[in-house]
Enzyme design. Structure first.
Site, PDB file in Angstrom:
ATOM      1  N   ASP A  67      17.282  53.529  35.932  1.00 23.52           N
ATOM      2  CA  ASP A  67      17.905  52.226  35.703  1.00 23.52           C
ATOM      3  C   ASP A  67      19.241  52.487  35.016  1.00 23.52           C
ATOM      4  OD1 ASP A  67      18.737  49.716  34.717  1.00 23.52           O
ATOM      5  OD2 ASP A  67      16.677  49.028  34.418  1.00 23.52           O
ATOM      6  N   SER A 147      36.592  48.273  43.147  1.00 23.82           N
ATOM      7  CA  SER A 147      36.686  47.088  44.002  1.00 23.82           C
ATOM      8  C   SER A 147      38.135  46.631  44.020  1.00 23.82           C
ATOM      9  CB  SER A 147      35.793  45.961  43.466  1.00 23.82           C
ATOM     10  OG  SER A 147      36.065  44.732  44.111  1.00 23.82           O
ATOM     11  N   TYR A 162      32.429  39.892  37.045  1.00 21.23           N
ATOM     12  CA  TYR A 162      32.500  41.061  37.928  1.00 21.23           C
ATOM     13  C   TYR A 162      33.918  41.631  37.976  1.00 21.23           C
ATOM     14  CZ  TYR A 162      32.140  43.902  42.166  1.00 21.23           C
ATOM     15  OH  TYR A 162      32.179  44.936  43.068  1.00 21.23           O
ATOM     16  N   LYS A 166      35.367  45.408  36.862  1.00 20.82           N
ATOM     17  CA  LYS A 166      36.060  46.328  37.756  1.00 20.82           C
ATOM     18  C   LYS A 166      37.476  46.636  37.265  1.00 20.82           C
ATOM     19  CE  LYS A 166      32.759  47.164  40.633  1.00 20.82           C
ATOM     20  NZ  LYS A 166      32.188  48.528  40.761  1.00 20.82           N
TER      21      LYS A 166
END
Length: 256
Positions: A67, A147, A162, A166
């Site tokens: 994990d 990304s 998010y 990034k």
């Protein structure tokens, strides 16, 4: 510039988030190039299934349940790799997640899940890999699967933390490069920033139930996981003196 994967044949590569999507495609591509690949993911059984399909390849795919939000899991994984297979030469930090969340009135636990996976998990894995590389005098390579949203802020509903995570990966790539230069290290680091990719990312991040997000995503052209895997192979194929710092790749016709 002559491209070759020969220097990595038989070497140990780690791919995080290797149970599906880009991670699975990257792991498969590296096995076909002759590397001993360890796929890390919570869904270990899916890596085992992929491994069975790759038995005739030059390399081999190993699995380890991990994990990426739990530091002790990551440390244990890298210890197992070193003790069982040998020191790491290549790390591909692919594991990433988003959550259907906002900043105004947002859910703290969802914020933490994104940051723990995309930023801290990546940083811990990088630390462990570079420790093994430096201890064993390996001129390795660290590739962060970033990304395009780590380079500009688009209006994409429900993924507001998010993009911030990034952007952190973009900064961490350059900061790590500077640290390695200071140490006169030959370890290379690269940020690979794809646009939308046709994977399970949306469903695993619980985004598909949100109508506005789903409408935007479904209308977008998309890359395939194999496109990202091909880019990883290209990065690793470059000569040791070449530092590919950033690759941004988008599907043709992406409007955002």
């Amino acid at each position: 510039m002559v491209l070759s994967m020969e220097r990595w044949s038989g070497k140990i590569a780690v791919v995080t988030g290797a149970s599906a999507g880009c991670g699975a495609a990257i792991a498969e591509a590296l096995v076909k190039e002759g590397l001993q690949v360890v796929g890390l993911a919570r869904r270990k059984e899916r890596i085992d299934e992929l491994s069975q399909k790759l038995l005739r390849c030059k390399g081999k795919l190993h699995s380890y349940k991990c994990d990426m939000t739990i530091e002790s899991d990551i440390i244990a994984a890298f210890k197992w790799i070193k003790d069982t297979l040998g020191p790491v030469s290549v790390l591909v930090n692919n594991a990433g997640v988003s959550q259907p969340n906002t900043l105004i009135g947002g859910n703290t636990e969802m914020w933490k899940k994104v940051l723990d996976t995309n930023v801290l998990g990546l940083t811990i894995a990088t630390r462990e890999a570079i420790d093994q590389m430096t201890s064993n005098k390996i001129d390795g390579h660290v590739i962060h699967i970033n990304s395009i949203l780590g380079h500009y802020v688009a209006h994409v509903p429900q993924v507001n933390m998010y993009s911030a995570s990034k952007f952190a990966v973009t900064a961490l790539t350059e900061t790590l490069r500077q640290e390695l230069v200071t140490l006169n290290s030959k370890i290379r680091v690269t940020s690979l920033s794809p646009g939308p990719v046709d994977t399970e990312f949306a469903s695993s991040s619980n985004l598909t139930n949100h109508e506005e997000w789903a409408k935007l995503y479904n209308a977008m052209p998309k890359l395939n996981s194999e496109d990202v895997a091909d880019a990883v192979v290209y990065i690793l194929s470059t000569p040791p003196h070449v530092q590919i710092q950033e690759i941004m790749m988008r599907p043709l016709g992406e409007p955002v």
